[in-house]
Scaffold this active site. Structure first.
Site, PDB file in Angstrom:
ATOM      1  N   ASP A  76      -2.553   2.506  -4.533  1.00 37.08           N
ATOM      2  CA  ASP A  76      -3.532   3.070  -3.988  1.00 37.08           C
ATOM      3  C   ASP A  76      -4.520   2.221  -4.466  1.00 37.08           C
ATOM      4  O   ASP A  76      -4.614   0.953  -4.754  1.00 37.08           O
ATOM      5  CB  ASP A  76      -4.034   4.065  -4.461  1.00 37.08           C
ATOM      6  CG  ASP A  76      -2.849   5.506  -4.027  1.00 37.08           C
ATOM      7  OD1 ASP A  76      -2.272   5.385  -3.281  1.00 37.08           O
ATOM      8  OD2 ASP A  76      -3.112   5.886  -4.947  1.00 37.08           O
ATOM      9  N   HIS A 109       1.014  -1.189  -0.395  1.00 42.12           N
ATOM     10  CA  HIS A 109      -0.288   0.051  -0.050  1.00 42.12           C
ATOM     11  C   HIS A 109       0.749   1.807  -0.111  1.00 42.12           C
ATOM     12  O   HIS A 109       0.614   2.176  -0.332  1.00 42.12           O
ATOM     13  CB  HIS A 109      -0.964   0.027   0.999  1.00 42.12           C
ATOM     14  CG  HIS A 109      -1.983   0.907   0.720  1.00 42.12           C
ATOM     15  ND1 HIS A 109      -2.682   1.042   0.053  1.00 42.12           N
ATOM     16  CD2 HIS A 109      -3.498   0.723   1.601  1.00 42.12           C
ATOM     17  CE1 HIS A 109      -3.849   1.801  -0.365  1.00 42.12           C
ATOM     18  NE2 HIS A 109      -4.455   1.841   0.743  1.00 42.12           N
TER      19      HIS A 109
END
Length: 547
Positions: A522, A518
């Site tokens: 995204d 992450h």
């Protein structure tokens, strides 16, 4: 190398030593030479004298030239690999080495590799002990490259001048030494085994080619046979011990007949008749002791013993292999470094299954390989990765930069006898369905045989793991660092689904899982990627049209 006759006086048998060790041995003795050659000349010319073991008046002497001795280091084993374990030496000091001969075997966390000689010569000495950890670039062994042909050395002992004249028969007797038999090479990637059984005891006479011991590995069972007839002097391991390739297994004293080992036989047979006499004279004593102990046990006030559950409650401990240790380390590093998050998507496999059933026979006939589902997922993932470069990228923590790859190398997780391996399909953007299936089949075969090379697993920008072949319905895969994402496939199951017309039908459905870093990717990109893969699987014609 020169030819030099040795004076027949002052002979003594010594073991083969390394160059420096032999220099020390010579320096402590007065060594006469023919002509005016003195000991100082030997050292001043940097030469070492090693006569043939079967010396006679015309024997030659081997000289090592210090200027031709090369120290070979442990060369690079691949990206990110800095150390390895030296499993075993394949050559001993004094052995003749041909170019490309295997000198040693090293094991890394990924593969087991052969260290081969770059040049022909004589192996002087190994600079690291077996089972020790060595670093890339550190000195590994010494070799004298001035010898181009095999020397005439036929025994483990070498004659050096230091003692008064000895008859030829005495020299021959001294040169017959015990033979040490090592654990044999049992196949590529096999470095250890379990000593299952000894077929002889120490002191037994063994004929040539008789099976002395049996070794079990995870792949094959190996019989260790006697190289010649002789007496089994010493066994280095007990049954059930783990043994490594190249380590000493037993010592054999060569002998042409079993008469030398049968002399103790009368002593064994002699006490056969007297043995019952002690048994007849002592039964009353243990019986009385037992009867006397019974009332004591009855009066004992000790608490009753706790009953243990029925069944086997033993434990077995097995040392972790370097590959398993490295896998554990890498997986933990991934958890500690990446901000891992997993998102899921379901895909209808109906159209892909129908296309495969329709064309699989013709596909196999044309391309010589079966058509599977993995090729479709590799192609679907490749096209989607090109649309979303971040999923194919990586964070360079050293420079705090994002690296976007303009190519796609997909690692395919494959189960092997030694653990999980991930060979790489390179430039999948240029591969067809047939190319993918052939490459996967080749890597699968090499993984089962333990023949995967380090180059086969180096690199990779994205990984696909198919846990569905083992029946996994749902799971969260772990990223294979330094990659940024991994796609997990699962088992296909019939589930009730609502079709486009509003009807409920049983459809073959699969859950897809994407674990991603992450820090770089995204949620929008992750979900878009999964839906892109699912869409191309559900409508396989989009792959043909590169949509």
């Amino acid at each position: 190398y020169f030819l030099q006759k040795l004076h027949p006086r002052n002979l003594r048998a010594v073991r083969r030593e390394s160059q420096l060790g032999l220099l020390r041995s010579i320096s402590h003795h007065s060594v006469p030479f023919c002509g005016s050659l003195a000991l100082e000349n030997v050292f001043s010319q940097n030469r070492i004298i090693i006569p043939s073991a079967s010396w006679n008046s015309t024997s030659s002497i081997r000289y090592f030239s210090a200027s031709s001795i090369i120290i070979e280091p442990l060369e690079s084993l691949g990206d990110s690999i800095t150390t390895a374990v030296l499993v075993s030496w394949s050559k001993e000091p004094g052995d003749v080495v041909k170019e490309d001969d295997v000198i040693a075997i090293v094991e890394t966390d990924k593969v087991t590799m052969d260290i081969r000689a770059k040049k022909a010569g004589v192996f002087i000495e190994g600079l690291a002990a077996a089972q020790s950890e060595i670093s890339v670039g550190s000195p590994l062994y010494k070799i004298d490259t001035s010898l181009k042909s095999a020397p005439q050395v036929n025994a483990e002992t070498i004659v050096v001048a230091t003692k008064p004249s000895v008859p030829p028969s005495t020299v021959e007797t001294q040169s017959v030494s015990a033979l040490t038999v090592d654990v044999p090479v049992m196949g590529e990637s096999i470095t250890t085994g379990m000593l299952a059984k000894w077929n002889f005891k120490s002191g037994d006479f063994v004929k040539m080619d008789e099976v002395v011991a049996n070794i079990e590995t995870d792949k094959v069972n190996v019989e260790v046979r006697s190289p010649q007839s002789g007496i089994l002097q010493k066994m280095f391991n007990a049954e059930g011990d783990e043994i490594s390739v190249g380590n000493p297994l037993f010592i054999l004293q060569p002998s042409e007949a079993s008469t030398t080992s049968t002399s103790p036989a009368p002593a064994v047979n002699a006490p056969a008749k007297p043995t019952p006499s002690p048994v007849k004279s002592t039964p009353a004593t243990p019986l009385a002791v037992v009867k006397a102990a019974q009332p004591v046990a009855a009066k004992s006030s000790a608490p009753p013993a706790v009953q243990t559950p029925a069944g086997d409650r033993s434990e077995t401990r097995v040392k972790m292999t370097r590959m398993r240790l490295r896998i554990a380390q890498r997986l933990k590093e991934a958890q500690n470094t990446a901000a891992m998050l997993t998102t899921f998507q379901e895909v209808d496999m109906g159209n892909l299954i129908e296309m495969r059933n329709k064309h699989k026979d013709e596909f196999e006939k044309v391309h010589g390989i079966k058509l599977g589902f993995m090729s479709a997922f590799v192609r679907a993932a490749t096209v989607t990765l090109q649309e979303l470069p971040a999923v194919n990228g990586v964070i360079d923590d050293a420079t705090n930069e994002i690296v976007y790859r303009n190519y796609v190398d997909i690692s395919v997780a494959v189960a092997s006898p030694n653990g999980l391996v991930v060979p790489v399909l390179r430039n999948t953007e240029k591969m067809s369905f047939a190319d993918v299936e052939k490459a996967i089949a080749m890597y699968g075969k090499k993984a089962k045989e333990g023949a995967l090379a380090l180059e086969d697993m180096a690199g990779g920008t994205f990984t696909i793991s198919n846990g569905g072949v083992f029946g996994s319905l749902f799971g969260t895969p772990i990223i294979n660092p330094p990659q940024s994402a991994i796609l997990g496939m699962h088992a296909t199951k019939m589930r009730p689904m609502v079709t486009a017309g509003g009807k409920i039908e049983a459809r073959p459905m699969m859950y897809l899982a994407l674990t991603y870093d992450h820090r770089l990717i995204d949620g929008r990109e992750a979900v878009t990627f999964l839906k892109g893969v699912a869409g191309r699987i559900e409508d396989s014609s989009r792959l043909l049209l590169t949509l």
